[in-house]
Design a protein around this motif. Structure first.
Motif, PDB file in Angstrom:
ATOM      1  N   ALA A 187       0.810  -1.227   0.000  1.00 36.26           N
ATOM      2  CA  ALA A 187       0.000   0.000   0.000  1.00 36.26           C
ATOM      3  C   ALA A 187       0.840   1.273   0.000  1.00 36.26           C
ATOM      4  O   ALA A 187       0.383   2.314  -0.434  1.00 36.26           O
ATOM      5  CB  ALA A 187      -0.940   0.017   1.204  1.00 36.26           C
ATOM      6  N   GLY A 188       2.053   1.217   0.507  1.00 38.50           N
ATOM      7  CA  GLY A 188       2.892   2.414   0.604  1.00 38.50           C
ATOM      8  C   GLY A 188       2.654   3.145   1.910  1.00 38.50           C
ATOM      9  O   GLY A 188       2.278   2.544   2.916  1.00 38.50           O
ATOM     10  N   ILE A 189       2.840   4.458   1.886  1.00 38.03           N
ATOM     11  CA  ILE A 189       2.667   5.256   3.110  1.00 38.03           C
ATOM     12  C   ILE A 189       1.189   5.307   3.463  1.00 38.03           C
ATOM     13  O   ILE A 189       0.371   5.785   2.689  1.00 38.03           O
ATOM     14  CB  ILE A 189       3.201   6.682   2.938  1.00 38.03           C
ATOM     15  N   VAL A 190       0.854   4.787   4.646  1.00 35.22           N
ATOM     16  CA  VAL A 190      -0.538   4.811   5.087  1.00 35.22           C
ATOM     17  C   VAL A 190      -0.776   5.862   6.169  1.00 35.22           C
ATOM     18  O   VAL A 190      -1.904   6.260   6.417  1.00 35.22           O
ATOM     19  CB  VAL A 190      -1.025   3.428   5.588  1.00 35.22           C
ATOM     20  N   LYS A 191       0.303   6.308   6.802  1.00 28.34           N
ATOM     21  CA  LYS A 191       0.151   7.313   7.857  1.00 28.34           C
ATOM     22  C   LYS A 191       1.446   8.116   7.977  1.00 28.34           C
ATOM     23  O   LYS A 191       2.533   7.574   7.830  1.00 28.34           O
ATOM     24  CB  LYS A 191      -0.164   6.635   9.186  1.00 28.34           C
ATOM     25  N   GLN A 192       1.268   9.403   8.246  1.00 26.53           N
ATOM     26  CA  GLN A 192       2.408  10.287   8.447  1.00 26.53           C
ATOM     27  C   GLN A 192       2.085  11.188   9.626  1.00 26.53           C
ATOM     28  O   GLN A 192       1.055  11.854   9.638  1.00 26.53           O
ATOM     29  CB  GLN A 192       2.633  11.116   7.183  1.00 26.53           C
ATOM     30  N   ARG A 193       2.943  11.182  10.617  1.00 28.91           N
ATOM     31  CA  ARG A 193       2.713  11.987  11.818  1.00 28.91           C
ATOM     32  C   ARG A 193       3.888  12.949  11.994  1.00 28.91           C
ATOM     33  O   ARG A 193       5.042  12.535  11.911  1.00 28.91           O
ATOM     34  CB  ARG A 193       2.586  11.074  13.029  1.00 28.91           C
ATOM     35  N   SER A 194       3.595  14.219  12.224  1.00 29.37           N
ATOM     36  CA  SER A 194       4.632  15.232  12.404  1.00 29.37           C
ATOM     37  C   SER A 194       4.541  15.829  13.796  1.00 29.37           C
ATOM     38  O   SER A 194       3.451  16.160  14.263  1.00 29.37           O
ATOM     39  CB  SER A 194       4.476  16.358  11.384  1.00 29.37           C
ATOM     40  N   GLN A 195       5.674  15.964  14.420  1.00 31.59           N
ATOM     41  CA  GLN A 195       5.757  16.629  15.715  1.00 31.59           C
ATOM     42  C   GLN A 195       6.794  17.737  15.582  1.00 31.59           C
ATOM     43  O   GLN A 195       7.957  17.470  15.358  1.00 31.59           O
ATOM     44  CB  GLN A 195       6.173  15.658  16.809  1.00 31.59           C
ATOM     45  N   VAL A 196       6.319  18.976  15.688  1.00 30.42           N
ATOM     46  CA  VAL A 196       7.204  20.117  15.515  1.00 30.42           C
ATOM     47  C   VAL A 196       7.264  20.906  16.810  1.00 30.42           C
ATOM     48  O   VAL A 196       6.251  21.121  17.469  1.00 30.42           O
ATOM     49  CB  VAL A 196       6.694  21.023  14.362  1.00 30.42           C
ATOM     50  N   ARG A 197       8.457  21.355  17.150  1.00 28.47           N
ATOM     51  CA  ARG A 197       8.651  22.143  18.356  1.00 28.47           C
ATOM     52  C   ARG A 197       9.207  23.504  17.961  1.00 28.47           C
ATOM     53  O   ARG A 197      10.266  23.590  17.380  1.00 28.47           O
ATOM     54  CB  ARG A 197       9.623  21.423  19.276  1.00 28.47           C
ATOM     55  N   ARG A 198       8.442  24.566  18.273  1.00 29.08           N
ATOM     56  CA  ARG A 198       8.875  25.931  17.988  1.00 29.08           C
ATOM     57  C   ARG A 198       8.586  26.807  19.191  1.00 29.08           C
ATOM     58  O   ARG A 198       7.490  26.762  19.736  1.00 29.08           O
ATOM     59  CB  ARG A 198       8.140  26.497  16.770  1.00 29.08           C
ATOM     60  N   ASN A 199       9.545  27.599  19.554  1.00 30.01           N
ATOM     61  CA  ASN A 199       9.392  28.532  20.679  1.00 30.01           C
ATOM     62  C   ASN A 199       8.838  27.841  21.919  1.00 30.01           C
ATOM     63  O   ASN A 199       7.902  28.321  22.554  1.00 30.01           O
ATOM     64  CB  ASN A 199       8.491  29.709  20.285  1.00 30.01           C
ATOM     65  N   ASN A 200       9.386  26.697  22.259  1.00 26.69           N
ATOM     66  CA  ASN A 200       8.975  25.899  23.417  1.00 26.69           C
ATOM     67  C   ASN A 200       7.524  25.439  23.358  1.00 26.69           C
ATOM     68  O   ASN A 200       6.906  25.167  24.378  1.00 26.69           O
ATOM     69  CB  ASN A 200       9.232  26.655  24.730  1.00 26.69           C
ATOM     70  N   ARG A 201       6.948  25.379  22.166  1.00 24.84           N
ATOM     71  CA  ARG A 201       5.600  24.864  21.980  1.00 24.84           C
ATOM     72  C   ARG A 201       5.642  23.691  21.014  1.00 24.84           C
ATOM     73  O   ARG A 201       6.285  23.753  19.976  1.00 24.84           O
ATOM     74  CB  ARG A 201       4.665  25.927  21.420  1.00 24.84           C
ATOM     75  N   ALA A 202       4.941  22.665  21.384  1.00 18.89           N
ATOM     76  CA  ALA A 202       4.895  21.478  20.523  1.00 18.89           C
ATOM     77  C   ALA A 202       3.578  21.448  19.767  1.00 18.89           C
ATOM     78  O   ALA A 202       2.523  21.743  20.320  1.00 18.89           O
ATOM     79  CB  ALA A 202       5.052  20.218  21.359  1.00 18.89           C
ATOM     80  N   SER A 203       3.653  21.102  18.500  1.00 19.66           N
ATOM     81  CA  SER A 203       2.432  20.911  17.728  1.00 19.66           C
ATOM     82  C   SER A 203       2.552  19.585  16.984  1.00 19.66           C
ATOM     83  O   SER A 203       3.631  19.171  16.604  1.00 19.66           O
ATOM     84  CB  SER A 203       2.198  22.065  16.753  1.00 19.66           C
ATOM     85  N   GLU A 204       1.421  18.944  16.816  1.00 19.74           N
ATOM     86  CA  GLU A 204       1.406  17.631  16.179  1.00 19.74           C
ATOM     87  C   GLU A 204       0.343  17.613  15.092  1.00 19.74           C
ATOM     88  O   GLU A 204      -0.733  18.160  15.258  1.00 19.74           O
ATOM     89  CB  GLU A 204       1.114  16.554  17.220  1.00 19.74           C
ATOM     90  N   SER A 205       0.682  17.005  13.977  1.00 15.67           N
ATOM     91  CA  SER A 205      -0.296  16.834  12.908  1.00 15.67           C
ATOM     92  C   SER A 205      -0.194  15.412  12.378  1.00 15.67           C
ATOM     93  O   SER A 205       0.829  14.753  12.533  1.00 15.67           O
ATOM     94  CB  SER A 205      -0.064  17.839  11.777  1.00 15.67           C
ATOM     95  N   GLU A 206      -1.271  14.965  11.763  1.00 16.26           N
ATOM     96  CA  GLU A 206      -1.320  13.594  11.286  1.00 16.26           C
ATOM     97  C   GLU A 206      -2.024  13.553   9.937  1.00 16.26           C
ATOM     98  O   GLU A 206      -3.017  14.243   9.743  1.00 16.26           O
ATOM     99  CB  GLU A 206      -2.061  12.735  12.300  1.00 16.26           C
ATOM    100  N   ARG A 207      -1.472  12.776   9.011  1.00 20.35           N
ATOM    101  CA  ARG A 207      -2.078  12.594   7.690  1.00 20.35           C
ATOM    102  C   ARG A 207      -2.164  11.108   7.397  1.00 20.35           C
ATOM    103  O   ARG A 207      -1.332  10.340   7.844  1.00 20.35           O
ATOM    104  CB  ARG A 207      -1.214  13.237   6.607  1.00 20.35           C
TER     105      ARG A 207
END
Length: 113
Positions: A56-76
């Motif tokens: 199937a290939g890539i079925v999920k992609q999760r990103s965790q980014v940290r900027r200015n001591n804040r964490a954000s997460e996204s999922e595709r």
């Protein structure tokens, strides 16, 4: 993007700033399209995690980014997103076909009189 041979813990550089690692060869992933087992989990130093399912290939992609001591997460879920796009196009085509058939039916009904 995956380097062969597949081996847990294997690391490689895509270029000087992007580094990857095979974290698991047996990950299980749940997405709206279903559950996938025996997935390859690849992590990057940039905080992105990719899950590759066999066949199937890539079925999920999760990103965790940290900027200015804040964490954000996204999922595709690329597989699910592709399936939705395909199904939407298919539904539109079916609606057009049904509408065209209805119009032809009207034409034939009117000409039979």
């Amino acid at each position: 993007m995956i380097k062969f041979p597949l081996k847990e813990g294997k690391k490689w550089d895509a270029h000087e700033k992007v580094k990857f690692k095979i974290a698991s060869l047996k990950a299980t992933v749940q997405i709206p399209a279903g559950m996938f087992s025996s997935c390859i989990k690849v992590t990057s130093r940039a905080g992105v995690v990719y899950y590759y399912a066999p066949g199937a290939g890539i079925v999920k992609q999760r990103s965790q980014v940290r900027r200015n001591n804040r964490a954000s997460e996204s999922e595709r879920c690329p597989l699910w997103e592709s399936a939705l796009k395909y199904l939407t196009k298919l539904l539109i085509c079916l609606m057009l076909v049904e509408d065209t058939m209805y119009q032809w039916d009207l034409i034939f009904t009117m000409t039979d009189k």
